[in-house]
Design a protein around this motif. Structure first.
Motif, PDB file in Angstrom:
ATOM      1  N   TRP A 183       0.652  -1.225  -0.217  1.00  0.00           N
ATOM      2  CA  TRP A 183      -0.117  -0.098  -0.062  1.00  0.00           C
ATOM      3  C   TRP A 183       0.126   1.273   0.261  1.00  0.00           C
ATOM      4  O   TRP A 183       0.686   2.350  -0.870  1.00  0.00           O
ATOM      5  N   GLN A 184       2.109   1.425   0.912  1.00  0.00           N
ATOM      6  CA  GLN A 184       2.970   2.185   0.594  1.00  0.00           C
ATOM      7  C   GLN A 184       3.731   2.629  -0.347  1.00  0.00           C
ATOM      8  O   GLN A 184       3.749   3.887  -0.621  1.00  0.00           O
ATOM      9  N   HIS A 185       3.722   1.788  -1.323  1.00  0.00           N
ATOM     10  CA  HIS A 185       3.952   1.993  -2.683  1.00  0.00           C
ATOM     11  C   HIS A 185       2.835   2.256  -4.055  1.00  0.00           C
ATOM     12  O   HIS A 185       3.151   3.158  -5.196  1.00  0.00           O
ATOM     13  N   ILE A 186       1.784   1.730  -3.573  1.00  0.00           N
ATOM     14  CA  ILE A 186       1.037   1.942  -4.301  1.00  0.00           C
ATOM     15  C   ILE A 186      -0.742   2.606  -4.308  1.00  0.00           C
ATOM     16  O   ILE A 186      -1.314   2.727  -5.004  1.00  0.00           O
ATOM     17  N   ALA A 187      -0.736   3.335  -3.208  1.00  0.00           N
ATOM     18  CA  ALA A 187      -1.465   3.965  -2.545  1.00  0.00           C
ATOM     19  C   ALA A 187      -2.496   5.113  -3.898  1.00  0.00           C
ATOM     20  O   ALA A 187      -3.717   4.820  -3.623  1.00  0.00           O
ATOM     21  N   GLN A 188      -1.776   5.830  -4.293  1.00  0.00           N
ATOM     22  CA  GLN A 188      -2.233   7.036  -4.848  1.00  0.00           C
ATOM     23  C   GLN A 188      -2.298   6.172  -6.845  1.00  0.00           C
ATOM     24  O   GLN A 188      -2.561   7.017  -6.887  1.00  0.00           O
ATOM     25  N   ASN A 189      -2.447   4.833  -6.863  1.00  0.00           N
ATOM     26  CA  ASN A 189      -2.730   4.119  -8.118  1.00  0.00           C
ATOM     27  C   ASN A 189      -3.977   3.830  -8.086  1.00  0.00           C
ATOM     28  O   ASN A 189      -4.470   3.644  -8.623  1.00  0.00           O
ATOM     29  N   VAL A 190      -4.007   3.215  -6.440  1.00  0.00           N
ATOM     30  CA  VAL A 190      -4.975   2.709  -6.171  1.00  0.00           C
ATOM     31  C   VAL A 190      -6.357   3.192  -6.646  1.00  0.00           C
ATOM     32  O   VAL A 190      -6.651   3.928  -6.425  1.00  0.00           O
ATOM     33  N   ALA A 191      -7.381   1.776  -7.316  1.00  0.00           N
ATOM     34  CA  ALA A 191      -9.065   3.156  -7.993  1.00  0.00           C
ATOM     35  C   ALA A 191     -10.077   1.637  -7.391  1.00  0.00           C
ATOM     36  O   ALA A 191     -11.441   2.653  -7.122  1.00  0.00           O
ATOM     37  N   HIS A 192      -9.664   0.641  -7.079  1.00  0.00           N
ATOM     38  CA  HIS A 192     -10.653  -0.409  -6.063  1.00  0.00           C
ATOM     39  C   HIS A 192     -10.078  -1.562  -5.790  1.00  0.00           C
ATOM     40  O   HIS A 192      -8.785  -1.598  -6.333  1.00  0.00           O
ATOM     41  N   LEU A 193     -10.660  -1.931  -4.954  1.00  0.00           N
ATOM     42  CA  LEU A 193     -10.177  -3.404  -4.166  1.00  0.00           C
ATOM     43  C   LEU A 193     -11.378  -4.425  -4.406  1.00  0.00           C
ATOM     44  O   LEU A 193     -12.811  -4.007  -4.624  1.00  0.00           O
ATOM     45  N   HIS A 194     -10.197  -5.661  -4.406  1.00  0.00           N
ATOM     46  CA  HIS A 194     -11.069  -6.576  -4.666  1.00  0.00           C
ATOM     47  C   HIS A 194     -10.732  -7.255  -3.027  1.00  0.00           C
ATOM     48  O   HIS A 194      -9.611  -7.054  -2.996  1.00  0.00           O
ATOM     49  N   VAL A 195     -11.633  -6.951  -2.395  1.00  0.00           N
ATOM     50  CA  VAL A 195     -11.811  -8.759  -1.103  1.00  0.00           C
ATOM     51  C   VAL A 195     -11.903  -9.979  -1.407  1.00  0.00           C
ATOM     52  O   VAL A 195     -13.009 -10.290  -2.229  1.00  0.00           O
ATOM     53  N   LYS A 196     -11.310 -10.779  -0.525  1.00  0.00           N
ATOM     54  CA  LYS A 196     -11.610 -12.197  -0.394  1.00  0.00           C
ATOM     55  C   LYS A 196     -11.392 -13.587   0.423  1.00  0.00           C
ATOM     56  O   LYS A 196     -10.146 -12.181   1.250  1.00  0.00           O
ATOM     57  N   ASP A 197     -11.640 -14.121   0.986  1.00  0.00           N
ATOM     58  CA  ASP A 197     -11.280 -15.106   1.851  1.00  0.00           C
ATOM     59  C   ASP A 197     -10.713 -16.102   2.259  1.00  0.00           C
ATOM     60  O   ASP A 197     -11.532 -17.182   1.146  1.00  0.00           O
ATOM     61  N   SER A 198      -9.403 -16.900   2.391  1.00  0.00           N
ATOM     62  CA  SER A 198      -9.217 -18.439   2.354  1.00  0.00           C
ATOM     63  C   SER A 198      -8.705 -18.594   3.209  1.00  0.00           C
ATOM     64  O   SER A 198      -8.190 -18.307   4.294  1.00  0.00           O
ATOM     65  N   LEU A 234     -14.589  -0.831  -2.158  1.00  0.00           N
ATOM     66  CA  LEU A 234     -14.204  -2.105  -1.586  1.00  0.00           C
ATOM     67  C   LEU A 234     -15.161  -2.965  -1.972  1.00  0.00           C
ATOM     68  O   LEU A 234     -16.111  -3.538  -0.897  1.00  0.00           O
ATOM     69  N   SER A 235     -14.377  -4.137  -2.790  1.00  0.00           N
ATOM     70  CA  SER A 235     -15.546  -5.169  -3.226  1.00  0.00           C
ATOM     71  C   SER A 235     -15.802  -6.488  -3.245  1.00  0.00           C
ATOM     72  O   SER A 235     -14.085  -6.905  -3.335  1.00  0.00           O
ATOM     73  N   LEU A 236     -16.446  -7.325  -2.932  1.00  0.00           N
ATOM     74  CA  LEU A 236     -15.801  -8.610  -2.481  1.00  0.00           C
ATOM     75  C   LEU A 236     -16.553  -9.645  -3.682  1.00  0.00           C
ATOM     76  O   LEU A 236     -17.542  -9.517  -4.456  1.00  0.00           O
ATOM     77  N   GLU A 237     -15.202  -9.928  -4.408  1.00  0.00           N
ATOM     78  CA  GLU A 237     -15.240 -10.599  -5.395  1.00  0.00           C
ATOM     79  C   GLU A 237     -15.417 -12.497  -5.018  1.00  0.00           C
ATOM     80  O   GLU A 237     -14.413 -12.865  -4.972  1.00  0.00           O
ATOM     81  N   TRP A 238     -16.757 -12.578  -5.345  1.00  0.00           N
ATOM     82  CA  TRP A 238     -17.139 -13.511  -5.209  1.00  0.00           C
ATOM     83  C   TRP A 238     -16.881 -14.799  -5.834  1.00  0.00           C
ATOM     84  O   TRP A 238     -18.148 -14.699  -6.805  1.00  0.00           O
ATOM     85  N   GLU A 239     -15.976 -15.761  -6.334  1.00  0.00           N
ATOM     86  CA  GLU A 239     -15.777 -16.288  -6.762  1.00  0.00           C
ATOM     87  C   GLU A 239     -17.126 -17.435  -7.758  1.00  0.00           C
ATOM     88  O   GLU A 239     -16.058 -18.544  -8.614  1.00  0.00           O
ATOM     89  N   ARG A 240     -17.808 -17.087  -7.412  1.00  0.00           N
ATOM     90  CA  ARG A 240     -19.409 -18.453  -7.355  1.00  0.00           C
ATOM     91  C   ARG A 240     -19.048 -19.007  -9.112  1.00  0.00           C
ATOM     92  O   ARG A 240     -19.356 -20.226  -9.560  1.00  0.00           O
ATOM     93  N   HIS A 241     -19.224 -17.837 -10.011  1.00  0.00           N
ATOM     94  CA  HIS A 241     -19.340 -17.787 -11.071  1.00  0.00           C
ATOM     95  C   HIS A 241     -18.222 -19.845 -12.266  1.00  0.00           C
ATOM     96  O   HIS A 241     -18.211 -20.216 -13.125  1.00  0.00           O
ATOM     97  N   TRP A 242     -16.735 -19.079 -11.392  1.00  0.00           N
ATOM     98  CA  TRP A 242     -15.739 -20.250 -12.037  1.00  0.00           C
ATOM     99  C   TRP A 242     -15.641 -20.449 -10.755  1.00  0.00           C
ATOM    100  O   TRP A 242     -15.076 -22.289 -11.580  1.00  0.00           O
TER     101      TRP A 242
END
Length: 265
Positions: A183-198, A234-242
């Motif tokens: 994050w310290q290196h790319i913060a200014q570039n980030v426009a959107h985030l994907h989150v998921k758990d495993s 902050l987007s939940l990417e729930w990969e149920r399609h795949w």
């Protein structure tokens, strides 16, 4: 950062139309969605055309339902492409509905200087097109393949400092990158985030689980993001399609409520 633009990708409910997706979002009190699939297909433009006929009707529906589309997600790859003309069909739909971003993949595995240079040239061409046509929509590149690697991602944003990044936080974390350092290196570039758990199975393979049931450090991520004044989706990417064996997105969104809200706001 007092709040996030909580969001979900339709990859988790690919069988639904946008009308049905809007109902799902409303039930969960979510005002933003990220369109990757609709009505059983990843081919968004034919699906949108079948459901709404025109971009203006699409935009009117979103306004009526109070729903914001955070991004239209294409299947286009940056590395290895000779041009980005495949984004053209998405532009009118994005402009009509005031959608900020078209997602493209990074692509590739080990990306060399020539591929970086070609990618930079393509993005320069895109910026020139965007300026000449007065477009509001921009491209963002997902950390999915080559750019999930810390070294290659840092080389890319150094080479293309204006690049907008969709940070798939799980992908980079699973490949060993420290969230705070990245994050310290790319913060200014980030426009959107994907989150998921495993979680890790006995064979060492990662398996997606309901949000909050794995070991992804969501509390740490939210703490890191609090220092940013922007409201990044902050987007939940729930990969149920795949991965159809996963529980329905409705269950994942219920589980995500507490998981998303870890940390002090």
């Amino acid at each position: 950062m007092s709040a996030f633009d909580y969001c979900f990708s339709t990859l988790g409910c690919s069988e639904l139309s946008l009308h049905e997706t809007a109902d799902l979002a409303q039930r969960h009190g979510i005002a933003h969605v990220e369109l990757r699939t609709l009505s059983g297909t990843v081919d968004l433009i034919p699906a949108l055309t079948a459901e709404f006929a025109t971009p203006s009707r699409f935009a009117a529906f979103l306004a009526e339902r109070g729903l914001k589309v955070a991004a239209l997600n294409t299947s286009i790859r940056l590395f290895g492409s000779t041009d980005l003309s495949a984004v053209e069909p998405f532009i009118d739909w994005a402009e009509a509905a005031d959608i900020s971003y078209l997602r493209i993949f990074d692509g590739g595995k080990q990306v060399g200087l020539d591929e970086m240079t070609q990618a930079a040239r393509l993005l320069d061409d895109w910026r020139a097109l965007r300026q000449s046509r007065g477009l509001n929509v921009d491209l963002m590149i997902e950390t999915h393949d080559a750019l999930a690697d810390l070294e290659q991602l840092l080389a890319f944003v150094t080479r293309v400092p204006a690049a907008r990044i969709l940070w798939d936080t799980h992908h980079t974390w699973a490949k060993g990158s420290d969230l705070k350092t990245l994050w310290q290196h790319i913060a200014q570039n980030v426009a959107h985030l994907h989150v998921k758990d495993s979680t890790t199975d006995s064979d060492g393979r990662r398996r997606y689980v309901l949000p909050g049931h794995g070991d992804f450090p969501m509390a740490q991520l939210l703490s890191i993001l609090q220092s940013d004044e922007r409201q990044i989706p902050l987007s939940l990417e729930w990969e149920r399609h795949w991965r159809p064996e996963l529980p329905p997105l409705d269950d994942a969104l219920k589980a995500a409520r507490g998981w998303w809200r870890q940390g002090a706001f």
